[in-house]
Design an enzyme around this catalytic site. Structure first.
Site, mmCIF file in Angstrom:
data_model
loop_
_atom_site.group_PDB
_atom_site.id
_atom_site.type_symbol
_atom_site.label_atom_id
_atom_site.label_comp_id
_atom_site.label_asym_id
_atom_site.label_seq_id
_atom_site.Cartn_x
_atom_site.Cartn_y
_atom_site.Cartn_z
ATOM 1 N N HIS A 53 0.843 -1.203 0.000
ATOM 2 C CA HIS A 53 0.000 0.000 0.000
ATOM 3 C C HIS A 53 0.872 1.245 0.000
ATOM 4 O O HIS A 53 2.085 1.155 0.168
ATOM 5 C CB HIS A 53 -1.008 -0.005 1.145
ATOM 6 C CG HIS A 53 -0.410 0.119 2.515
ATOM 7 N ND1 HIS A 53 0.388 -0.849 3.078
ATOM 8 C CD2 HIS A 53 -0.499 1.105 3.448
ATOM 9 C CE1 HIS A 53 0.760 -0.470 4.293
ATOM 10 N NE2 HIS A 53 0.243 0.721 4.546
ATOM 11 N N ASP A 131 -0.161 -3.781 6.299
ATOM 12 C CA ASP A 131 -0.802 -3.274 7.518
ATOM 13 C C ASP A 131 -2.256 -3.737 7.617
ATOM 14 O O ASP A 131 -3.098 -3.038 8.179
ATOM 15 C CB ASP A 131 -0.772 -1.736 7.546
ATOM 16 C CG ASP A 131 0.627 -1.197 7.821
ATOM 17 O OD1 ASP A 131 1.542 -1.992 8.077
ATOM 18 O OD2 ASP A 131 0.794 0.040 7.778
ATOM 19 N N HIS A 169 4.626 -4.644 10.806
ATOM 20 C CA HIS A 169 5.003 -3.951 12.038
ATOM 21 C C HIS A 169 5.122 -4.916 13.205
ATOM 22 O O HIS A 169 4.380 -5.896 13.290
ATOM 23 C CB HIS A 169 3.965 -2.878 12.419
ATOM 24 C CG HIS A 169 3.951 -1.691 11.516
ATOM 25 N ND1 HIS A 169 4.756 -0.594 11.712
ATOM 26 C CD2 HIS A 169 3.241 -1.426 10.401
ATOM 27 C CE1 HIS A 169 4.525 0.303 10.763
ATOM 28 N NE2 HIS A 169 3.610 -0.182 9.948
#
Ligand code: ZN
Ligand code: FE
Length: 257
Positions: A53, A131, A169
């Site tokens: 993204h 994400d 992450h």
């Protein structure tokens, strides 16, 4: 085929796949991290970059890396990136190093967000999900709706149980705090939280994580499970259908300290 999580910024991972002397990287937010790694691995060629993204912590290194290596960039058809890229969407495949990545549309965090899934001969399959899915959590809804994110997570959750989930992450410990508040009697969750605490205390990544683990412990994949649903309804009694329950859970997490 070697999978390497390269730490970047304070809590990003730039996932890298090395096949002989070829390298693929995913979501290089920081070019210098990858270039330093390449400098210490002479002979290895970066030839392919996958992007999930458009956010800067996933794309900030693109220009530098393309300039330095000439690597091809493959990313979401619906999003603009800082460099030219081959646009892909649901149903497309990307061939690399004998692997064939299936592209999955996973709108929610951003509208054009894609994930890449590949079976790996002799190893567990790989999922690069950016994400969208985090261990014990999910991405914030910056552009999409709760209905879109729930459908995206349902698609990912249906992949093979042994899939290695490569999230972008290291948010696992803070996500686990929330997961334990939502689902306090989940024994697998408690065990997993202990294992993750131990790994982080040794500065080891908690990722990749098996999809089967996520299905058992991640409240955002478990909004239809009785225990999670009850917990949500204690806070939002009106959240009766699946999408409202998911939306309420995401809202609860946003406000959770
Ligand atoms: Zn993002
Ligand atoms: Fe990010």
């Amino acid at each position: 085929m070697q999978l390497i999580p390269l730490p970047a910024f304070s809590d990003n991972y730039i996932w890298m796949l090395k096949d002989q002397q070829r390298l693929l990287v995913v979501d290089p937010g920081e070019g210098s991290a990858v270039l330093n790694w390449l400098a210490s691995h002479p002979g290895v060629q970066l030839d392919t970059i996958l992007v999930t993204h458009h956010h800067a912590d996933h794309t900030g290194g693109l220009s530098e890396l393309v300039q330095a290596t000439g690597a091809r960039v493959i990313g979401p058809a619906l999003e603009k990136l800082p460099v030219e890229h081959s646009p892909v969407a649901q149903g497309h495949t990307v061939a690399w190093g004998g692997l064939s990545f299936q592209v999955i549309d996973v709108p929610g965090h951003t509208l054009g967000h894609v994930a890449f899934f590949a079976p790996v001969p002799g190893q567990a399959p790989l999922l690069f999900c950016g994400d969208t899915l985090f261990s014990a959590g999910c991405g914030r809804l910056f552009e999409g709706t709760p209905a879109q994110m729930l459908a995206s997570l349902d698609q990912l959750s249906a992949l093979p149980a042994d899939t290695r989930v490569c999230c972008a992450h290291e948010y696992t410990l803070s996500n686990l705090k929330f997961a334990l508040a939502v689902d306090p009697h989940n024994a697998e969750l408690q065990t997993y939280a202990g294992q993750c605490q131990q790994r982080r205390s040794q500065s080891l990544p908690t990722l990749p994580v098996a999809l089967s683990t996520e299905r058992a412990i991640n409240p955002f994949l478990r909004t239809r499970a009785a225990a999670v649903r009850q917990s949500i309804q204690q806070h939002w009694p009106e959240a009766r259908d699946d999408v409202s329950a998911f939306a309420a859970l995401r809202q609860w997490k946003n406000e959770f300290q």
